[in-house]
Design an enzyme around this catalytic site. Structure first.
Site, PDB file in Angstrom:
ATOM      1  N   SER A 161       0.863  -1.189   0.000  1.00  0.00           N
ATOM      2  CA  SER A 161       0.000   0.000   0.000  1.00  0.00           C
ATOM      3  C   SER A 161       0.896   1.234   0.000  1.00  0.00           C
ATOM      4  O   SER A 161       2.060   1.168   0.424  1.00  0.00           O
ATOM      5  CB  SER A 161      -0.862  -0.005   1.275  1.00  0.00           C
ATOM      6  OG  SER A 161      -1.488   1.248   1.461  1.00  0.00           O
ATOM      7  N   TYR A 176      -2.285  -1.175  10.497  1.00  0.00           N
ATOM      8  CA  TYR A 176      -2.390  -1.468   9.055  1.00  0.00           C
ATOM      9  C   TYR A 176      -1.151  -0.966   8.320  1.00  0.00           C
ATOM     10  O   TYR A 176      -0.518  -1.709   7.567  1.00  0.00           O
ATOM     11  CB  TYR A 176      -3.646  -0.826   8.477  1.00  0.00           C
ATOM     12  CG  TYR A 176      -3.750  -1.026   6.982  1.00  0.00           C
ATOM     13  CD1 TYR A 176      -4.132  -2.252   6.447  1.00  0.00           C
ATOM     14  CD2 TYR A 176      -3.433   0.009   6.091  1.00  0.00           C
ATOM     15  CE1 TYR A 176      -4.204  -2.451   5.068  1.00  0.00           C
ATOM     16  CE2 TYR A 176      -3.504  -0.181   4.719  1.00  0.00           C
ATOM     17  CZ  TYR A 176      -3.887  -1.409   4.223  1.00  0.00           C
ATOM     18  OH  TYR A 176      -3.950  -1.608   2.859  1.00  0.00           O
TER      19      TYR A 176
HETATM   20  N1  LIG Z   1      -8.719  -0.570  -1.522  1.00  0.00           N
HETATM   21  C1  LIG Z   1      -7.714   0.195  -1.128  1.00  0.00           C
HETATM   22  O1  LIG Z   1      -7.852   1.414  -0.983  1.00  0.00           O
HETATM   23  C2  LIG Z   1      -6.350  -0.412  -0.909  1.00  0.00           C
HETATM   24  C3  LIG Z   1      -5.235   0.432  -0.917  1.00  0.00           C
HETATM   25  C4  LIG Z   1      -3.983  -0.108  -0.707  1.00  0.00           C
HETATM   26  C5  LIG Z   1      -3.844  -1.468  -0.504  1.00  0.00           C
HETATM   27  N2  LIG Z   1      -4.932  -2.268  -0.489  1.00  0.00           N
HETATM   28  C6  LIG Z   1      -4.738  -3.698  -0.254  1.00  0.00           C
HETATM   29  O2  LIG Z   1      -5.289  -4.414  -1.340  1.00  0.00           O
HETATM   30  C7  LIG Z   1      -5.604  -5.732  -0.919  1.00  0.00           C
HETATM   31  C8  LIG Z   1      -6.989  -6.098  -1.413  1.00  0.00           C
HETATM   32  O3  LIG Z   1      -7.917  -5.260  -0.772  1.00  0.00           O
HETATM   33  P1  LIG Z   1      -9.235  -4.731  -1.491  1.00  0.00           P
HETATM   34  O4  LIG Z   1      -9.110  -3.279  -1.616  1.00  0.00           O
HETATM   35  O5  LIG Z   1      -9.551  -5.537  -2.674  1.00  0.00           O
HETATM   36  O6  LIG Z   1     -10.276  -5.019  -0.306  1.00  0.00           O
HETATM   37  P2  LIG Z   1     -11.623  -5.889  -0.260  1.00  0.00           P
HETATM   38  O7  LIG Z   1     -12.502  -5.529  -1.401  1.00  0.00           O
HETATM   39  O8  LIG Z   1     -12.128  -5.727   1.130  1.00  0.00           O
HETATM   40  O9  LIG Z   1     -11.108  -7.386  -0.458  1.00  0.00           O
HETATM   41  C9  LIG Z   1     -10.336  -8.019   0.536  1.00  0.00           C
HETATM   42  C10 LIG Z   1     -10.161  -9.474   0.194  1.00  0.00           C
HETATM   43  O10 LIG Z   1      -9.402 -10.102   1.242  1.00  0.00           O
HETATM   44  C11 LIG Z   1     -10.103 -11.254   1.682  1.00  0.00           C
HETATM   45  N3  LIG Z   1      -9.892 -11.506   3.111  1.00  0.00           N
HETATM   46  C12 LIG Z   1     -10.028 -10.647   4.136  1.00  0.00           C
HETATM   47  N4  LIG Z   1      -9.837 -11.280   5.308  1.00  0.00           N
HETATM   48  C13 LIG Z   1      -9.581 -12.585   4.999  1.00  0.00           C
HETATM   49  C14 LIG Z   1      -9.319 -13.743   5.769  1.00  0.00           C
HETATM   50  N5  LIG Z   1      -9.317 -13.727   7.126  1.00  0.00           N
HETATM   51  N6  LIG Z   1      -9.094 -14.919   5.140  1.00  0.00           N
HETATM   52  C15 LIG Z   1      -9.139 -14.974   3.776  1.00  0.00           C
HETATM   53  N7  LIG Z   1      -9.377 -13.909   2.997  1.00  0.00           N
HETATM   54  C16 LIG Z   1      -9.604 -12.728   3.602  1.00  0.00           C
HETATM   55  C17 LIG Z   1     -11.586 -10.950   1.423  1.00  0.00           C
HETATM   56  O11 LIG Z   1     -12.316 -12.147   1.220  1.00  0.00           O
HETATM   57  P3  LIG Z   1     -13.399 -12.765   2.232  1.00  0.00           P
HETATM   58  O12 LIG Z   1     -14.014 -11.651   3.009  1.00  0.00           O
HETATM   59  O13 LIG Z   1     -14.335 -13.480   1.319  1.00  0.00           O
HETATM   60  O14 LIG Z   1     -12.604 -13.706   3.078  1.00  0.00           O
HETATM   61  C18 LIG Z   1     -11.494 -10.200   0.092  1.00  0.00           C
HETATM   62  O15 LIG Z   1     -11.475 -11.104  -0.976  1.00  0.00           O
HETATM   63  C19 LIG Z   1      -5.438  -5.753   0.599  1.00  0.00           C
HETATM   64  O16 LIG Z   1      -4.214  -6.334   0.936  1.00  0.00           O
HETATM   65  C20 LIG Z   1      -5.429  -4.273   0.955  1.00  0.00           C
HETATM   66  O17 LIG Z   1      -4.707  -4.023   2.137  1.00  0.00           O
HETATM   67  C21 LIG Z   1      -6.190  -1.783  -0.692  1.00  0.00           C
END
Ligand SMILES: NC(=O)c1ccc[n+]([C@@H]2O[C@H](COP(=O)([O-])OP(=O)(O)OC[C@H]3O[C@@H](n4cnc5c(N)ncnc54)[C@H](OP(=O)(O)O)[C@@H]3O)[C@@H](O)[C@H]2O)c1
Length: 263
Positions: A138, A151
């Site tokens: 991130s 985080y």
């Molecule tokens: N969106 C942003 O602004 C942003 C910015 C920088 C970095 N990121 C990073 O990008 C990555 C993806 O995030 P996203 O934005 O796509 O968020 P998201 O839409 O909330 O998706 C998160 C994913 O992680 C899975 N997950 C969460 N807890 C889990 C667990 N205990 N076991 C297995 N799977 C789990 C969720 O699946 P289930 O709930 O089905 O388990 C979901 O598929 C993350 O690492 C996040 O930190 C996001």
């Protein structure tokens, strides 16, 4: 059968990784907790791209999750060539008021599962001529962020771990990338109970993933997906000013009157 293993594939960036990697005619193993969403996505991608897409429902916050994934791959005779460590979760708020279970999940999913899965799968991946590891960090990784502290520190770990592994894999066929998205409109801010305003203005998940895959094609170590200027300028600012500014941005992400609870 060679497969690309994608964690957190049920929604957001992980779902987009699944779509774009499937379009490259790669077979998939999709991992997350939401079984129905995974199965629906797998079936859609199998039909559309004539690939195999298997699902493995797994809570990556549980001790031994990486071993379970490895056992599944062995039982199904699947050979991992790509690994996208994408699953992750965040929380904003004062550290002392943060929900204990959510803190634990952040540490386990964002760091432990990512390292252990990489550790378990890398020996087999090294046998491939085109192996990829994409670890989703991130822009929060580049500085301490008050009120987003656990985080952002977990993502600093991911960034440093990935950069170190990139160097260890230099001269091999394993490309290692730390992908650093800025705020991206996914479900991330919803489960983290954050104000949507900052995220709604961000790059789309499709663009972030496309840029990440291209950076991995070119074996880049780090890709920052937002305007580079703030990160560049931070190198010239005193550290106290950087952490104060970052904390102010994080406080704006807090919804009024909402704490941090387990998703
Ligand atoms: N969106 C942003 O602004 C942003 C910015 C920088 C970095 N990121 C990073 O990008 C990555 C993806 O995030 P996203 O934005 O796509 O968020 P998201 O839409 O909330 O998706 C998160 C994913 O992680 C899975 N997950 C969460 N807890 C889990 C667990 N205990 N076991 C297995 N799977 C789990 C969720 O699946 P289930 O709930 O089905 O388990 C979901 O598929 C993350 O690492 C996040 O930190 C996001």
């Amino acid at each position: 059968m060679n497969v690309a293993v994608i964690t957190g594939a049920s929604m957001g960036l992980g779902e987009e990784f699944a779509r774009q990697i499937a379009a490259r005619q790669q077979n998939l193993v999709l991992i997350a907790r939401s079984e129905d969403r995974l199965k629906a996505l797998a079936s859609e991608l199998e039909d559309r791209h004539k690939i195999r897409a298997l699902t493995f429902t797994c809570d990556l916050s549980v001790v031994g999750a990486a071993d379970k994934v490895q056992e599944f791959l062995t039982e199904e005779k699947l050979h991992p060539t790509w690994l996208v460590n994408n699953a992750g979760l965040g929380a904003v708020g004062g550290f002392d008021e943060m929900d204990a279970a959510r803190v634990h999940s952040m540490l386990m999913v964002n760091m432990t599962a990512l390292v252990e899965l990489t550790h378990r799968l890398l020996p087999q991946m090294r046998l491939s001529r085109d192996a990829r590891i994409i670890n989703v960090a991130s822009t929060a990784a580049f500085q301490p962020v008050a009120y987003f502290n656990v985080y952002s520190a977990s993502k600093t770990f991911v960034l440093n771990f990935s950069e170190g592994l990139h160097e260890e894999m230099r001269g091999t066929d394993v490309n290692v990338l730390a992908l650093c998205p800025g705020p991206t409109p996914t479900n991330f801010h919803v489960t983290g109970e954050m104000d949507a305003a900052l995220f709604d203005k961000g790059q789309s998940a499709a663009d972030v993933v496309r840029m990440g895959l291209e950076a991995s094609d070119h074996n880049r170590a780090i890709l920052v997906c937002q305007r580079q200027l703030p990160i560049f300028l931070m190198n010239y600012m005193p550290r106290f000013a950087v952490r104060m500014a970052a904390g102010m941005v994080a406080r704006r992400m807090m919804k009024k009157g909402v704490g941090s609870k387990e998703s």
